[in-house]
Motif scaffolding. Structure first.
Motif: not given
Lengths: 732, 448
Positions: B246-270
């Motif tokens: 990010s510092a080198r390119r002047g913009k935000l860069i993230v590390k990428e993994y081979q297969h990203e999977f985002r399992p769905p989740s929920g949070l109930l706050v009462v």
């Protein structure tokens, strides 16, 4: 249980937040030292004890500062024990001196100051020290009889105010997480402004404070030294007229300005001279009165004499000495007046007091009293002597005296109606004046008023003949005179119309000094007046001298607002300080100003159109000023940014920009620093300005605060640019 | 009028009494000077805080417990110099004003608190420093002068603050009189709930509706292949930012993994309004900290949870593009409607049912509440379709008792009952432990 008690004691004595301000501590210590000095000066303690107390306070203050963060439980315990001992000593001393509690109190407070100075860890402890010092100086002031006390009070007030300011500042700063310090000297200005406001407010309060009668407690100071008579003749001895005969002399007495010639067994009316204007005594009294020394019953034609040569002896092993004469007729409508006398010049051996002295607190066990209630002491009154008298002062109203009746004690009329051979014109005049009066009181008043109205007061009247009758000389020949003449004339005229009277001498009340609270009696306040007997009410004083009022009326005056006398005192002082030419000049300038105004008004009345124009211009100017005041001047807000490394960077860059501007390279407001730097570099043919600007932007607006090395680097670069731009401006 | 003025007046009155009794002029003078001191204080300290204006600007967003950067600009608009002006920053201070009864009650509570603190303090230590507002003293502010100061204060309380209050205090030179004026200043700040880093927490993607073999973690150090870097897109975890690139390119860069999977989740706050504890540690605030920490953990595990929170009498779902939006929603959290024993059974059951219906069924779900154990068991009993997840309970009783509280058998039985039939891990929040510790190990684990 004991363990819990000790634990509780420790808990409540847990150390608080210590006071760290050394200047505040030093100011408090000096304030306390001044109060101790005042106590020494007042005579409460001697110099050796005073110096020891001062040393103790200084040592205690230093110790307190050193251990301010410690609990010092054992020190507190030791101090508590000593304190109990001090209190025990105080109560013992109080038990032995019931008449004046101030000396034991001052000594107690001195001890308290020393003990307290060893336990001053916190700010509130120092505040208590200040309060204690204020009480100490107040007591010292109450012991002071002199205006010189002001020279102690002024530094005390200055240091006390400084202490309060420093304490307040220290408290504010200690409660703050950040202090934005003011410019140098700004604190001094704040103090000066506050003091400038405090002075008139204090003066106004002092003047306006009512002099209330308080709790009406008897407060009876007496000198410690006891005078035991070796030989007590019972005659009046005047130290200024020693060696003269006790009988009325054939030739006039030589005048001694240091002592009044009336304080003898006789009053020689042929004596001429002006007493010295020096303070002879100071009197603390609730009301002004005449401080009577003695009285005379026999008129000799050119003088008066006290025919009573063997007064009664009053003895008491302890104070007070009750001055009472056997067969003394009862008096009604009297009130008690307490007076304390502080003698400053040698005076005769008589108790000066308002008539009629009853309880005498004098450092002796024996006095002598005659039937005219002259109280003689075994010794003459020396400077430094202090005594207190409780007098039964008449508060009879004129209406009471008009109804006094005509039943006199046996022998009184014969004694006080005695007259020598003299001209019948005196009696004729007296009867003529009192012809329309039906009672004694009105007759006496008529005679007194007649003398006041028709005979001027004059100290320069020529001496009378050696054997000439003084009353005839005064009434019909010279027709002017001074107090002895007026009093003698009234007393004799009263006797001619059958009213018992006698002549009294002493001092009038003197000048009330509002600062000290004392009546200051000078040698020139020596005075003579008349006492007239009224059945049931006793002897009542009348004063026929012009400018004086009857003592029995003036003693009933309300002095609640006597604080205003300070203003008169200030006026008198100013008139002494400034030369008379100043006052004449002031008066002349005032007159010239008022005459100029009046002539302008007269001129305006003649040329009304010019006056109208001038008034119009004046009003227009006034309106413009008011409008400007209402709108206010344009606000030029100055933003002061608290210095930090970022601001330091900005300051360095601004310095560089200013130097470039002098060299002709000005920055426009719309240019960013780097844009400006690019243009400047191209003009100067360098890259330094650009480097400086970039570094400045990083330091000024970057995420992290610049460090000192980075600031130094910016400074070096900026200075290089400044040098280059100076060279350029020199070249051009 | 300060204590110093009261003492001064009392001493002056005493001296006046003595002066009247013994008729001493000097005593009158000393008494007049002391009274004059207070009179001058009243004259100078009458309203010197007038014409002093304060502007305040702050960091817009900060986590609870972190420092807020504040810039204060104090301007003296009058033509007179103001000296010893004290400005106190009252943000995060306790309530002020109100009726006499409210103020008296607060004062009493404060005195009790001080007494307790003093009583418990060991001997030999200085009296404990009371937390006080940040205070800046200006020794002198000239006419028409403005002074700026920068400082930091601790963000002590979660919330969205549209403005704050500052008090301006001035007085006389000798500390007899002081006047204080509280003024409102506009400076918007959002204090996000404190987030505790969780090393482990219940995250069971196998309970997800998706096949388990497709699961992959984007977590570094779990044995997955590192693929490369890419541009940052909204919703990416900040933890995956490659700072060097990010510092080198002047913009935000993230590390990428081979297969990203985002399992769905929920949070109930009462979380209902707290009944016990103090303003810092109570079931509501600790519950919100726990919610923020769990959301952070879920995101770290690659799943930005959907958040269900009360909204008036009903609920709302916060499904933002970034974790910070969840934090902001938690910062603005208003307590759920609740009775004497916390959120009611019906409300809680409706909340769970709403979560199940609005978020995809079978999601990894966390429930955070301060409801009563029995109520909770009954409410969960009504929602049979819930698959499993984590239950975080903040029992009010533990905050009432304080340190040393042990969960009673009845509560344990209720919780057993609540989690019966589900694959729920139950955690308890107690005031004697950090939130991170509370969430590190479940109290009850049920296999379902």
């Amino acid at each position: 249980m004991l363990e819990r008690a000790v634990d509780y004691y420790r808990r409540i004595n847990r150390p608080g937040h210590p006071e760290e301000s050394i200047s505040f501590r030093a100011a408090v210590t000096v304030t306390v030292l001044i109060s101790i000095y005042a106590a020494i000066e007042s005579g409460a303690v001697g110099w050796p004890v005073g110096v020891a107390v001062m040393s103790g306070v200084v040592a205690g203050s230093c110790y307190s500062y050193r251990v301010r963060r410690k609990s010092s439980v054992w020190v507190k315990l030791v101090l508590t024990v000593i304190l109990l001992v001090v209190f025990a000593l105080f109560w013992t001393e109080v038990g032995g001196s019931i008449h004046d509690l101030r000396y034991p109190l001052v000594r107690l407070f001195l001890w308290l100051q020393v003990l307290h100075s060893f336990d001053l860890p916190q700010r509130r402890d120092l505040d208590f020290s200040l309060i204690s010092a204020a009480i100490l100086i107040a007591f010292a002031g109450s012991l002071s009889t002199s205006t010189d006390f002001l020279w102690v009070l002024i530094p005390f007030a200055a240091l006390g105010l400084l202490s309060l300011f420093l304490g307040h500042r220290s408290a504010t700063i200690s409660r703050s997480d950040k202090l934005v310090a003011g410019k140098r000297g700004s604190q001094l200005r704040v103090i000066l402004v506050a003091v400038a406001a405090l002075l008139p407010v204090t003066l106004a309060l002092f003047v306006l404070l009512p002099r209330l009668p308080g709790f009406n407690t008897h407060y009876l100071p007496v000198s410690d030294a006891e005078y035991t008579p070796g030989e007590f003749e019972g005659l009046l001895k005047n130290p200024g007229y020693e060696g003269f005969p006790d009988q009325f002399p054939a030739n006039p007495l030589p005048f001694n300005p240091d002592s009044y010639f009336g304080f003898n067994e006789y009053l020689d009316l042929r004596v001429r001279g002006l007493p010295a204007d020096t303070t002879v005594m100071k009197v603390r009294s609730a009301v002004a009165s005449y401080w009577r020394a003695t009285a005379f019953d026999a008129f000799l034609g050119n003088g008066w004499e006290n025919t009573e040569k063997e007064p009664e002896e009053i003895f008491s092993p302890e104070l007070p000495l009750i001055a009472a004469y056997p067969g003394e007729p009862p008096r009604y409508r009297t009130t008690t007046l307490t007076q304390t006398f502080f003698i400053e010049k040698p005076l005769p051996n008589t108790v000066f007091a308002a008539f009629l002295p009853r309880e005498v607190y004098f450092p002796t066990r024996v006095v002598k009293v005659d039937s005219m209630m002259t109280v003689l002491t075994p010794v003459t009154l020396d400077p430094g002597l202090v005594y207190t008298v409780l007098s039964e002062v008449s508060n009879a109203e004129p209406e009471n005296l008009r109804r006094a009746g005509g039943i006199y004690p046996g022998g009184l009329r014969e004694r006080y109606l005695q007259l020598p051979e003299m001209s019948p014109e005196v009696e004729s005049l007296a009867r003529e004046i009192t012809a329309a009066r039906t009672n004694d009181y009105d007759k006496v008043q008529a005679l007194s008023d007649y003398l006041k109205r028709n005979y001027p007061y004059d100290l320069d009247c020529p001496p009378q003949g050696n054997r000439q009758n003084t009353v005839e000389f005064f009434l019909f020949e010279e027709k002017r005179g001074y107090c002895e003449h007026f009093a003698t004339a009234l007393a004799v005229m009263c006797r001619t119309v059958g009213i018992p009277s006698r002549l009294a001498v002493g001092y009038d009340a003197g000048d009330f000094n509002a600062l000290t609270g004392y009546y200051e009696v000078s040698g020139r306040d020596a005075h003579a007046w008349v006492e007239v007997y009224f059945p049931v009410f006793g002897w009542i004083s009348f004063d026929p001298t012009p400018g004086w009022s009857d003592p029995f009326l003036s003693s009933q005056d309300d002095d609640t607002w006597s604080g205003f006398s300070l203003l008169r005192g200030i006026g008198n002082t100013l008139s002494r300080v400034f030369p008379s030419g100043f006052w004449r000049g002031l008066k002349g300038a005032t007159g010239a100003f008022t005459s100029a105004i009046s002539s302008a008004v007269r001129e305006a009345a003649r040329n009304w159109y010019w006056a109208l124009l001038a008034a119009f211009v004046l009003l227009a100017g006034l309106a413009a000023v008011l409008a400007r005041r209402r709108r206010g001047p344009p606000v030029q807000e100055t933003v002061v940014v608290v210095e930090g490394p970022r601001q330091e960077a900005a300051r360095i860059f601004n310095r560089m920009t200013e130097a470039l501007a002098k060299a002709g390279i000005e920055r426009r407001p719309s240019w960013t620093p780097e844009e400006f730097a690019g243009r400047a570099d191209s003009r100067l043919e360098t890259r330094l300005v650009g480097e400086s600007a970039r570094l400045f932007c990083r330091l000024r607006f970057g995420p992290a605060e610049p460090g000192p090395d980075e600031l130094e680097e910016l400074k070096e670069r900026a200075e290089s640019v400044v040098r280059i731009s100076r060279d350029r401006s020199r070249r051009t | 009028m300060k204590r110093r003025a009261v003492v001064t007046i009392m001493v002056a009155l005493a001296l006046f009494g003595i002066a009247a009794t013994i008729r001493s002029g000097w005593l009158y003078l000393v008494a007049s000077a002391m009274a004059g001191l207070v009179v001058v204080g009243l004259m100078f300290g009458r309203r010197p805080e007038r014409h002093v204006t304060v502007q305040r600007s702050t960091t817009p967003e900060v986590f609870e417990g972190d420092n807020i950067q504040v810039r204060l600009k104090v301007t003296n608009n009058s033509r007179l110099t103001r000296s010893m002006v004290t400005v106190r920053d009252l943000q995060f201070e306790d309530a002020r004003g109100g009726t006499f009864a409210e103020r008296a009650s607060r004062s009493l509570a404060l005195m009790q608190n001080r007494w307790e603190t003093a009583r418990k303090a060991p001997y030999g230590e200085s009296k404990p420093e009371r937390k006080r507002p940040y205070t800046v003293t200006f020794e002198r502010i000239g006419p028409e002068e403005a002074i700026e100061v920068d400082y930091e204060i601790e963000a002590r309380r979660r919330g969205v603050f549209a403005g704050s209050e500052v008090s301006v205090r001035t007085g006389d030179a000798f500390g007899s009189i002081s006047r204080e004026r509280v003024v409102g200043v506009a400076s918007e700040t959002t204090v996000l709930p404190r987030v505790y880093r969780l090393d482990s927490f219940t995250f069971k993607p196998e309970f997800s509706a998706l096949p388990a073999e497709l699961m992959e973690w984007s977590r570094k150090g779990t044995g997955q292949d590192y693929y490369g870097v890419r541009e940052y897109v909204a919703g990416d975890s900040l933890r995956h930012i490659h700072w060097r690139s990010s510092a080198r390119r002047g913009k935000l860069i993230v590390k990428e993994y081979q297969h990203e999977f985002r399992p769905p989740s929920g949070l109930l706050v009462v979380l209902g309004a707290p009944r016990y504890g103090d303003s810092d540690r109570n079931t509501l605030e600790d519950g919100l900290r726990a919610a923020a920490s769990v959301a952070d953990y879920y995101t770290l595990m690659g799943s930005l949870p959907g958040l269900v929170i009360p909204s008036g009498e009903w609920f709302e779902v916060v499904q933002g593009l970034s974790l910070y939006e969840l934090f902001r929603a938690l910062a603005a959290y208003e307590p759920a409607p609740s009775g004497a024993a916390g959120p009611g059974c019906d409300y809680l059951a409706e909340a769970v049912a709403f979560t199940m219906s609005e978020l995809a069924p079978g999601r990894v779900t966390g429930i955070i509440t301060n409801a009563d154990g029995e109520v909770l068991a009954e409410a969960l009993d009504r929602v049979p379709e819930m698959a499993g997840g984590a239950l975080v309970l903040a029992p009010e009783e533990s905050y009432r008792v304080g340190p040393g509280w042990q969960p009673p058998a009845q509560l344990l039985a209720d919780l057993e009952l609540a989690s019966a039939g589900y694959r729920l891990d139950t955690y308890l929040l107690t005031p004697d432990r950090e939130i991170g510790d509370c969430l590190s190990e479940p109290l009850i684990t049920t296999a379902g």
